[in-house]
Motif scaffolding. Structure first.
Motif, PDB file in Angstrom:
ATOM      1  N   PRO A 195     -18.648 -16.341   2.598  1.00  0.00           N
ATOM      2  CA  PRO A 195     -19.933 -16.777   1.442  1.00  0.00           C
ATOM      3  C   PRO A 195     -21.111 -17.009   2.525  1.00  0.00           C
ATOM      4  N   GLY A 196     -22.317 -16.289   2.198  1.00  0.00           N
ATOM      5  CA  GLY A 196     -23.487 -16.614   2.833  1.00  0.00           C
ATOM      6  C   GLY A 196     -23.523 -16.073   4.048  1.00  0.00           C
ATOM      7  N   ASP A 241     -23.203 -14.627  -4.368  1.00  0.00           N
ATOM      8  CA  ASP A 241     -23.060 -14.488  -2.763  1.00  0.00           C
ATOM      9  C   ASP A 241     -21.471 -14.517  -2.592  1.00  0.00           C
ATOM     10  N   GLY A 298     -28.440  -7.658   0.648  1.00  0.00           N
ATOM     11  CA  GLY A 298     -28.000  -7.747  -0.698  1.00  0.00           C
ATOM     12  C   GLY A 298     -27.028  -6.583  -0.969  1.00  0.00           C
ATOM     13  N   LYS A 303     -26.710 -17.555  -8.438  1.00  0.00           N
ATOM     14  CA  LYS A 303     -26.664 -17.166  -6.934  1.00  0.00           C
ATOM     15  C   LYS A 303     -25.584 -17.354  -6.237  1.00  0.00           C
ATOM     16  N   GLU A 304     -25.011 -18.457  -6.002  1.00  0.00           N
ATOM     17  CA  GLU A 304     -23.975 -18.972  -5.268  1.00  0.00           C
ATOM     18  C   GLU A 304     -22.521 -18.063  -5.681  1.00  0.00           C
TER      19      GLU A 304
END
Length: 177
Positions: free
Chosen positions: A155-156, A144, A162, A140-141
């Protein structure tokens, strides 16, 4: 629609080669040998201990149900009805000793071993689940980070929709080449 018929001898051979049949045969042989040991303990140790309070052999304990339980010396027949409760007591003691030895020396240790093994397996599955969850978090990281790299943001800090969402930039092949 023809079915292949198994011969009687082949079926019997397949039956004998099953693992549980062989295990059962071994258990019966071991049980028979163990019975001899238990009978020797009862006759050699238990009976003399009981003999300290009465007769040497438990089989000699009996009661007369009817009549004067006497044996006719000429014919060897018993007058009256004799209950041989001593032999029942001896067999009961043999059974209890056998059951106790089997339980304490075989069943209990095996149950503890299987419980320990199940706990180790459960712990291993828990570790595997944790690894899978941490792998999912890492993926997931990475996702992202890739989305943020394509959109130009940190990031994030995306829109939360999405890739391909209404508020974000669609991820796909570039058409400006």
């Amino acid at each position: 629609m023809s079915e292949k018929k198994v011969s009687l001898l082949e079926g019997f051979k397949a039956f004998l080669m099953r693992g549980n049949v062989i295990d059962l045969a071994v258990a019966v042989v071991i049980g028979a040998a163990f019975t001899n040991i238990v009978n020797a303990v009862v006759k050699g140790i238990i009976n003399p201990l009981v003999g300290a309070f009465g007769t040497q052999d438990l089989d000699n304990y009996s009661s007369c149900l009817q009549g004067p339980c006497t044996t006719n010396a000429k014919t060897g027949e018993m007058d009256g009805i004799e209950l041989l409760w001593g032999s029942v007591l001896s067999a009961t003691l043999s059974f209890l000793i056998t059951a106790a030895v089997v339980y304490f020396l075989m069943v209990l240790p095996m149950a503890k071993y299987l419980a320990r093994r199940a706990a180790m397996q459960a712990a291993k599955e828990g570790v595997q689940e944790t690894i899978e969850v941490s792998e999912l978090e890492v993926l997931k990281e990475i996702r992202d980070a890739l989305v943020a790299q394509r959109t130009g943001g940190a990031p994030g800090q995306g829109s939360g929709d999405g890739p391909g969402g209404a508020g974000g930039t669609a991820v796909g092949p570039r058409e400006d080449r």
